[in-house]
Write a protein that holds these residues in place. Structure first.
Motif, PDB file in Angstrom:
ATOM      1  N   SER A   1      31.564  17.716  28.989  1.00  0.00           N
ATOM      2  CA  SER A   1      31.209  18.885  28.187  1.00  0.00           C
ATOM      3  C   SER A   1      29.715  18.992  27.939  1.00  0.00           C
ATOM      4  O   SER A   1      29.272  19.915  27.262  1.00  0.00           O
ATOM      5  N   ARG A   2      28.940  18.073  28.486  1.00  0.00           N
ATOM      6  CA  ARG A   2      27.500  18.072  28.242  1.00  0.00           C
ATOM      7  C   ARG A   2      26.760  18.910  29.283  1.00  0.00           C
ATOM      8  O   ARG A   2      27.114  18.922  30.460  1.00  0.00           O
ATOM      9  N   THR A   3      25.720  19.576  28.831  1.00  0.00           N
ATOM     10  CA  THR A   3      24.971  20.478  29.701  1.00  0.00           C
ATOM     11  C   THR A   3      24.395  19.754  30.907  1.00  0.00           C
ATOM     12  O   THR A   3      24.484  20.241  32.045  1.00  0.00           O
TER      13      THR A   3
ATOM     14  N   THR B   1      36.755  21.204  25.768  1.00  0.00           N
ATOM     15  CA  THR B   1      35.489  20.978  25.097  1.00  0.00           C
ATOM     16  C   THR B   1      35.677  20.352  23.732  1.00  0.00           C
ATOM     17  O   THR B   1      34.788  20.384  22.899  1.00  0.00           O
TER      18      THR B   1
ATOM     19  N   ARG C   1      30.510  13.905  22.289  1.00  0.00           N
ATOM     20  CA  ARG C   1      31.259  14.791  23.167  1.00  0.00           C
ATOM     21  C   ARG C   1      31.567  14.085  24.473  1.00  0.00           C
ATOM     22  O   ARG C   1      30.787  13.260  24.948  1.00  0.00           O
TER      23      ARG C   1
ATOM     24  N   ARG D   1      26.444  25.877  27.993  1.00  0.00           N
ATOM     25  CA  ARG D   1      26.238  25.667  26.558  1.00  0.00           C
ATOM     26  C   ARG D   1      24.816  26.004  26.116  1.00  0.00           C
ATOM     27  O   ARG D   1      24.279  25.394  25.202  1.00  0.00           O
TER      28      ARG D   1
ATOM     29  N   ARG E   1      35.772  17.810  20.737  1.00  0.00           N
ATOM     30  CA  ARG E   1      35.033  16.599  20.398  1.00  0.00           C
ATOM     31  C   ARG E   1      36.022  15.498  20.028  1.00  0.00           C
ATOM     32  O   ARG E   1      37.074  15.749  19.452  1.00  0.00           O
TER      33      ARG E   1
ATOM     34  N   ARG F   1      22.662  25.779  20.649  1.00  0.00           N
ATOM     35  CA  ARG F   1      23.693  25.710  21.682  1.00  0.00           C
ATOM     36  C   ARG F   1      24.637  26.897  21.560  1.00  0.00           C
ATOM     37  O   ARG F   1      25.020  27.288  20.468  1.00  0.00           O
TER      38      ARG F   1
END
Length: 427
Positions: free
Chosen positions: A22-24, A5, A18, A317, A7, A382
């Motif tokens: 790692s994005r929702t 995760t 990101r 997240r 950045r 988040r």
């Protein structure tokens, strides 16, 4: 820094975009087929209870009842486990595992030949093993070894089903997949409690014996199923004796809720193990229904309820705060199971089986609804995702499935969910 995760940062150290994985929204894509599998699996359950289905006839899905078991175990829970494994590993290719489980689930209920869905699940199980291979390389511990054995049982179940073995004969393999995955994670927590080497060896021995008993159940069903049952009793006893839930159940808030669900789950695992240990090859009738639902609902779903407030934020997240209303679906699940098994299955009363089965379905849907409400009602911030922080010199990382993380510590609050750490415990 190589993490799941992390950045990207510029030369000046300014955080950049990101990674997509790692994005929702990206992760929700892989979770969606599992949610569909859950809804369709519950609809199939209505048909198996002798009640009118809602989704199947409306969508012209004619074979839902025939694939109910694999759809729930591999399609629903398998997708969730594989997604969390991919998040824990932090590699883009690892998301192929939950994708394959999801594709397999959708193929099972579609008009495609059944072999397509079975084949996709075989591929999914292979991919899950590859993910575990990387996790084991990071953390070569007994706890991870037991989880690998669980993935082996998932692959065995998928291969055997693709080869034409009837689902009732596969139940030790399907159950073993989920039981060992959870067992490995609970062992990882026990390791933090200064678990002795002897206790770890006993746990590994029980896991290996369960795999061996599942093989024996194919070759000599009466003996093999009894051995599977004895091993499940052993695992339930080990967990009940070693788990920190025995202490955290005296706490408050989320720790107490999670511990209560865990201990109730261990009791249901013992019930399922006792039925197989005493009854042998129970593959039909009321006994078969009782052992399946004791393990798959009483044990597995109770684990999911216990740890949803911890794992949901780690994977998606988004904060899922604990709320006392979560006790409602949990109590309904266990009360309806008692009605279904102790009154309906034990005494052959169809009305009790149906009432208990409907209660099971309502409990699951109610927990989903409560979870969605808790997410929407929470402040829009988040949740912190789990970091692959080395916990050993070799860089061991978290390997926590969605239903088997550690119990939150006694001081955890309801407004701030714990964060999964490198050892699978929550901080």
């Amino acid at each position: 820094m190589r993490t799941g995760t992390a950045r990207r940062t510029s030369a000046a150290g300014t955080p950049g975009a990101r990674p997509l994985r790692s994005r929702t929204g990206f992760r929700l894509i892989f979770l969606a087929p599992g949610a569909v599998a859950l809804l369709l699996g519950l609809d199939a359950a209505l048909g198996l209870l002798g009640l009118p289905q809602l989704l199947g006839p409306a969508l012209d899905l004619t074979r839902l009842p025939d694939v109910h078991g694999p759809l729930m175990v591999l399609g629903f829970v398998g997708t969730i486990i594989a997604l969390e494994r991919a998040v824990a590993l932090g590699r883009a290719w690892a998301f192929a595992a939950p994708a394959a489980f999801g594709v397999g689930a959708l193929a099972l209920v579609s008009d495609l030949p059944l072999a397509y869905g079975k084949g996709a699940l075989v591929v999914a199980a292979v991919l899950l093993l590859l993910v575990y291979r990387q996790l084991f390389a990071r953390q070569p511990a007994t706890a991870v070894t037991i989880q690998v054995l669980g993935a082996v049982m998932a692959l065995g179940a998928a291969l055997l089903w693709a080869g034409g073995v009837p689902v009732p004969d596969l139940t030790p393999w399907l159950a073993g997949f989920l039981v060992l995955t959870i067992f490995g994670e609970r062992l990882e927590l026990a390791r933090l409690e200064a678990l002795s080497g002897a206790a770890s060896r006993v746990a590994l021995g029980l896991a290996l014996a369960l795999l061996g008993a599942a093989v024996a159940a194919l070759l000599a069903p009466p003996l093999g199923f009894s051995l599977v049952g004895l091993n499940l009793l052993g695992i339930a006893g080990w967990l009940a004796a070693r788990d920190v839930a025995r202490r955290t159940v005296r706490g408050t808030g989320l720790p107490r809720f999670a511990a209560a669900c865990l201990l109730a789950g261990y009791a249901w695992l013992a019930v399922g193990g006792a039925i197989w240990a005493l009854g042998g090859a129970v593959t039909e009738g009321r006994g078969y229904e009782a052992v399946l639902h004791a393990i798959m609902l009483g044990y597995v779903i109770s684990m999911i309820m216990a740890h949803a407030p911890v794992i949901f934020p780690a994977v998606l997240r988004r904060t899922l705060p604990y709320h006392p209303v979560m006790y409602g679906p949990a109590l309904l699940l266990h009360a309806s199971l008692v009605l279904r098994l102790a009154v309906g299955d034990a005494r052959g009363l169809e009305w009790a089986v149906q009432a208990g089965g409907v209660g099971n379905i309502v409990a699951l849907l109610a927990f989903v609804a409560v979870s969605v409400w808790a997410v929407l009602a929470a402040p829009h911030r988040r949740a912190t995702s789990p970091r692959t922080t080395p916990s050993t010199p070799s860089g061991a990382t978290s390997s926590t499935p969605p239903h088997a993380t550690s119990s939150p510590p006694p001081h955890a609050t309801s407004s701030t969910p714990p964060r999964a750490t490198a050892t699978g415990a929550s901080s």
